[in-house]
Design a protein around this motif. Structure first.
Motif, mmCIF file in Angstrom:
data_model
loop_
_atom_site.group_PDB
_atom_site.id
_atom_site.type_symbol
_atom_site.label_atom_id
_atom_site.label_comp_id
_atom_site.label_asym_id
_atom_site.label_seq_id
_atom_site.Cartn_x
_atom_site.Cartn_y
_atom_site.Cartn_z
ATOM 1 N N GLY B 62 -52.009 48.415 58.651
ATOM 2 C CA GLY B 62 -50.588 48.740 58.791
ATOM 3 C C GLY B 62 -50.088 48.674 60.212
ATOM 4 N N CYS B 63 -50.608 47.724 60.997
ATOM 5 C CA CYS B 63 -50.231 47.673 62.393
ATOM 6 C C CYS B 63 -48.921 46.961 62.633
ATOM 7 N N ASP B 64 -48.364 46.314 61.607
ATOM 8 C CA ASP B 64 -47.034 45.717 61.689
ATOM 9 C C ASP B 64 -46.998 44.469 62.576
ATOM 10 N N GLN B 65 -48.146 43.954 62.989
ATOM 11 C CA GLN B 65 -48.102 42.802 63.896
ATOM 12 C C GLN B 65 -47.648 41.547 63.169
ATOM 13 N N CYS B 66 -48.087 41.391 61.918
ATOM 14 C CA CYS B 66 -47.692 40.216 61.157
ATOM 15 C C CYS B 66 -46.186 40.182 60.988
ATOM 16 N N SER B 67 -45.633 41.326 60.657
ATOM 17 C CA SER B 67 -44.206 41.397 60.427
ATOM 18 C C SER B 67 -43.432 41.059 61.684
ATOM 19 N N ARG B 68 -43.933 41.461 62.827
ATOM 20 C CA ARG B 68 -43.220 41.175 64.070
ATOM 21 C C ARG B 68 -43.363 39.711 64.461
ATOM 22 N N ALA B 69 -44.478 39.079 64.034
ATOM 23 C CA ALA B 69 -44.660 37.672 64.386
ATOM 24 C C ALA B 69 -43.795 36.759 63.526
ATOM 25 N N CYS B 70 -43.387 37.255 62.389
ATOM 26 C CA CYS B 70 -42.704 36.381 61.418
ATOM 27 C C CYS B 70 -41.339 35.941 61.941
ATOM 28 N N PRO B 71 -41.104 34.633 62.006
ATOM 29 C CA PRO B 71 -39.840 34.163 62.564
ATOM 30 C C PRO B 71 -38.640 34.410 61.649
ATOM 31 N N VAL B 72 -38.868 34.614 60.365
ATOM 32 C CA VAL B 72 -37.737 34.808 59.469
ATOM 33 C C VAL B 72 -37.680 36.234 58.933
ATOM 34 N N SER B 73 -38.498 37.108 59.469
ATOM 35 C CA SER B 73 -38.519 38.520 59.077
ATOM 36 C C SER B 73 -38.620 38.700 57.566
ATOM 37 N N TRP B 100 -51.250 55.173 55.898
ATOM 38 C CA TRP B 100 -51.014 54.765 54.524
ATOM 39 C C TRP B 100 -49.958 53.665 54.569
ATOM 40 N N VAL B 101 -50.268 52.486 54.012
ATOM 41 C CA VAL B 101 -49.242 51.448 53.978
ATOM 42 C C VAL B 101 -48.451 51.651 52.689
ATOM 43 N N THR B 102 -47.314 52.312 52.804
ATOM 44 C CA THR B 102 -46.555 52.639 51.590
ATOM 45 C C THR B 102 -45.730 51.463 51.094
ATOM 46 N N LYS B 103 -45.463 50.524 51.980
ATOM 47 C CA LYS B 103 -44.691 49.353 51.529
ATOM 48 C C LYS B 103 -45.201 48.143 52.276
ATOM 49 N N PHE B 104 -45.524 47.080 51.554
ATOM 50 C CA PHE B 104 -45.889 45.820 52.188
ATOM 51 C C PHE B 104 -45.299 44.720 51.333
ATOM 52 N N ASP B 105 -44.067 44.314 51.655
ATOM 53 C CA ASP B 105 -43.376 43.321 50.836
ATOM 54 C C ASP B 105 -43.268 42.005 51.596
ATOM 55 N N ILE B 106 -43.563 40.912 50.905
ATOM 56 C CA ILE B 106 -43.298 39.599 51.502
ATOM 57 C C ILE B 106 -42.317 38.888 50.575
ATOM 58 N N ASP B 107 -41.217 38.442 51.165
ATOM 59 C CA ASP B 107 -40.222 37.734 50.366
ATOM 60 C C ASP B 107 -40.494 36.234 50.473
ATOM 61 N N PHE B 108 -41.113 35.672 49.414
ATOM 62 C CA PHE B 108 -41.477 34.253 49.490
ATOM 63 C C PHE B 108 -40.285 33.324 49.336
ATOM 64 N N ALA B 109 -39.134 33.914 48.983
ATOM 65 C CA ALA B 109 -37.945 33.077 48.979
ATOM 66 C C ALA B 109 -37.511 32.761 50.398
ATOM 67 N N LYS B 110 -37.876 33.657 51.333
ATOM 68 C CA LYS B 110 -37.496 33.431 52.730
ATOM 69 C C LYS B 110 -38.612 32.764 53.515
ATOM 70 N N CYS B 111 -39.822 33.014 53.122
ATOM 71 C CA CYS B 111 -40.981 32.553 53.888
ATOM 72 C C CYS B 111 -40.934 31.045 54.094
ATOM 73 N N CYS B 112 -41.253 30.608 55.309
ATOM 74 C CA CYS B 112 -41.269 29.164 55.558
ATOM 75 C C CYS B 112 -42.691 28.643 55.696
ATOM 76 N N TYR B 113 -43.653 29.467 55.310
ATOM 77 C CA TYR B 113 -45.056 29.051 55.271
ATOM 78 C C TYR B 113 -45.531 28.471 56.605
ATOM 79 N N CYS B 114 -45.168 29.169 57.692
ATOM 80 C CA CYS B 114 -45.513 28.681 59.021
ATOM 81 C C CYS B 114 -46.847 29.234 59.474
ATOM 82 N N GLN B 115 -47.331 30.225 58.780
ATOM 83 C CA GLN B 115 -48.656 30.796 59.069
ATOM 84 C C GLN B 115 -48.697 31.609 60.370
#
Ligand code: SF4
Ligand code: SF4
Lengths: 356, 193
Positions: B62-73, B100-115
């Motif tokens: 739950g370090c939130d690093q992935c979320s901060r790296a994401c260009p489309v949030s 505790w990671v109470t929420k971990f949502d990825i919206d694949f409608a927004k995701c641009c699969y940039c990795q």
């Protein structure tokens, strides 16, 4: 056929209705379904693909699935369209192509109407479709539809001239307008067909052959243009005009345009095969004659007729996937600068030869 | 005359070239297909394809690093601190989990699969899979919830923390109050003594 049915049912009106409906249900609908499937398979295989493969054996049920889908589709009428004309147009176009089947002799036992002026009738009703196409394009109140319809009208009317001239030269030789008589003349073996100079042996036969070939090419090209098929499909040029005159149509009305197109393809193929390739006559004689079962002959003739018709339909598809679409000016160029002069020259030469 | 010659030449060329083209297409009619029947036959995916993400929640700290790296949030993460009494275990590479990671949502409608979200992850628990057939009829269904906690559990964890914090506050307040009150109370005692 008619007498046979009247005897069978004992009611003239009913017999007429059956006669009138028979070509539609026995010939046009199944043919259109098969032709649409064939078109897909031919196009696919020519592009090294497979085409529909899921529905049935090699996807042969695909057209049925499409018909079911089209039946369920919402029938949209654009708000700004001229509703009356918009609704009449597909029926008109379909009627025109259906009417052509009335005089086509499918076999010596099944001739809708043995009208004396058969070929003239076909030329007349096929120009009737122009009215429907223009009506549809105009009533849609859509730029693309209107442009498509205008192109269709210009094209069909131009290409009627070479068609008519070639038909005229054939009428000079045969001395009849009746498709039934023209077919009956070419009986025997394939060298009696008009493409090989006709049934009469002599000098004329051999002199006629090259001009028959030219006539056949002109007729085939111009009828191809009349049914708006590639390379002459500028009225419905997908890449320029969305769908041309039927852009705004959906559901069954679109299906009627579609059906009319495929019915027309067969109608013109049938005309070509009747005039030049012996119509329902077998090229190699009949099994019925061989075994002395005369009732078999009409069925064999039906087979040969359908086979020839489908062959020319196949050639149309073949051309479609070979050639790119012509430009509007090229289209007119081909018609007025090439086909018409050639057909006039052909007409004169054939006239002179037939004087010998 | 040469014009007429050209005219016949053009006509002949027109017919001849069409025949040549028809010969080519006719040959192709019998060429075996180069396409495959997709749903029943599939091309194997190359090794480093970028498709749908997967998050292995067992390893997520739950370090939130992935979320901060994401260009489309498109990743949204909520975390709740664990109580000292709770032990969340360690990740497979030995990091201690504290949230505790109470929420971990990825919206694949927004995701641009940039990795881009994959590289910063300290525990390598968010990664690309080879699943590429996940279309939906509704866009909302492309919002994937990876959190292993049910909403009730998340609410419970939150409540626990709040209770814990409140208790701590109360203790602190009590202590402070005690500290504040002591001299006042003690003085009269002193006097009485
Ligand atoms: S792949 Fe890119 S867009 Fe998708 S979640 Fe990761 S960082 Fe965001
Ligand atoms: S970077 Fe990795 S560990 Fe951190 S929140 Fe994202 S998935 Fe979890």
């Amino acid at each position: 056929m008619y007498e046979f049915l009247t005897n069978l049912i004992g009611n003239e009106v009913l017999a007429w209705i059956i006669i009138a409906a028979l070509p539609l249900f026995v010939v046009i609908l199944p043919y259109a379904l098969v032709a649409i499937w064939l078109e897909r398979k031919v196009s696919a295989h020519m592009q090294d693909r497979l085409g529909p493969m899921i529905t049935g054996w090699h996807g042969w049920l695909q057209s049925f699935a499409d018909v079911l889908k089209l039946l369920q589709k919402e029938d949209l009428v654009p708000a700004e369209a001229d509703k009356k004309l918009f609704n009449i147009a597909p029926a008109l176009v379909f009627t025109a192509s259906y009417a052509a089947f009335a005089v086509i002799p499918f076999s010596s036992g099944f001739i809708g109407s043995g009208a004396e002026i058969g070929i003239f009738f076909i030329l007349a009703v096929s120009s009737f479709a122009v009215a429907g196409i223009l009506m549809g394009g105009w009533a849609s109140n859509n730029k693309y539809s209107l442009i498509g319809a205008m192109r269709a009208v210009a094209q069909i009317i131009s290409y009627e001239i070479p068609t008519a001239l070639v038909v005229l030269s054939m009428v000079m030789i045969t001395g009849t307008l009746s498709l039934e008589k023209i077919s009956a003349m070419q009986t025997g073996y394939f060298w009696n067909w008009f493409i090989f100079g006709g049934p009469e042996w002599g000098l004329t036969k051999f002199l006629l052959i090259p001009f028959m070939l030219v006539g056949f090419l002109i007729l085939y090209m111009s009828t191809l243009a009349e049914v708006n098929r590639t390379p002459f499909d500028i009225p419905e040029a997908e890449s320029e005009l969305v769908g041309g005159y039927h852009t705004e149509y959906s559901g069954m009305k679109f299906a009627m345009f579609f059906l009319a197109e495929y019915a027309n393809m067969f109608a013109v193929s049938a005309i070509v095969s009747i005039i030049f390739f012996g119509g329902y006559q077998s090229p190699v004689g009949y099994l019925g004659d061989l075994f002395g079962v005369s009732w078999l002959i009409p069925f064999e003739q039906l087979f040969w007729f359908v086979a020839k018709g489908l062959f020319f339909v196949f050639v149309q598809m073949w051309l479609r996937w070979t050639l790119p679409r012509l430009r509007v000016d090229q289209l007119m160029n081909l018609c007025w600068k090439y086909l018409i002069p050639y057909s006039i020259a052909n007409l004169i030469i054939i006239g002179l030869i037939s004087l010998i | 005359m040469s014009g007429l010659k050209q005219y016949f030449k053009d006509s002949w060329e027109g017919i001849w070239t069409v025949l040549v083209g028809m010969k080519i297409t006719f040959k192709h009619l019998f060429v075996p297909n180069v396409t495959i029947q997709y749903p029943s036959v599939r091309v194997p995916m190359p090794e480093r394809v970028r498709n749908r993400l997967y998050v292995n929640m067992d390893d997520c700290i739950g370090c939130d690093q992935c979320s901060r790296a994401c260009p489309v949030s498109c990743i949204s993460i909520d975390t709740v601190k664990s109580l000292p009494s709770e032990d969340l275990g360690v990740t497979s590479n030995g990091k201690k989990k504290a949230l505790w990671v109470t929420k971990f949502d990825i919206d694949f409608a927004k995701c641009c699969y940039c990795q881009l979200c994959v590289f910063p992850c300290p525990t390598e628990c968010i990664y690309m899979t080879d699943v590429y057939e996940f279309s939906e009829y509704e866009r909302g269904k492309l919002l994937y919830n990876f959190s292993t906690l049910t909403p009730e559990q998340a609410a419970e964890k939150k409540a626990n923390l709040e209770k814990f914090n409140a208790e701590k506050e109360a203790l602190k307040a009590a202590a402070a109050a005690e500290a504040a009150a002591k001299p006042k109370i003690e003085k009269p005692q002193d006097k009485t003594e």
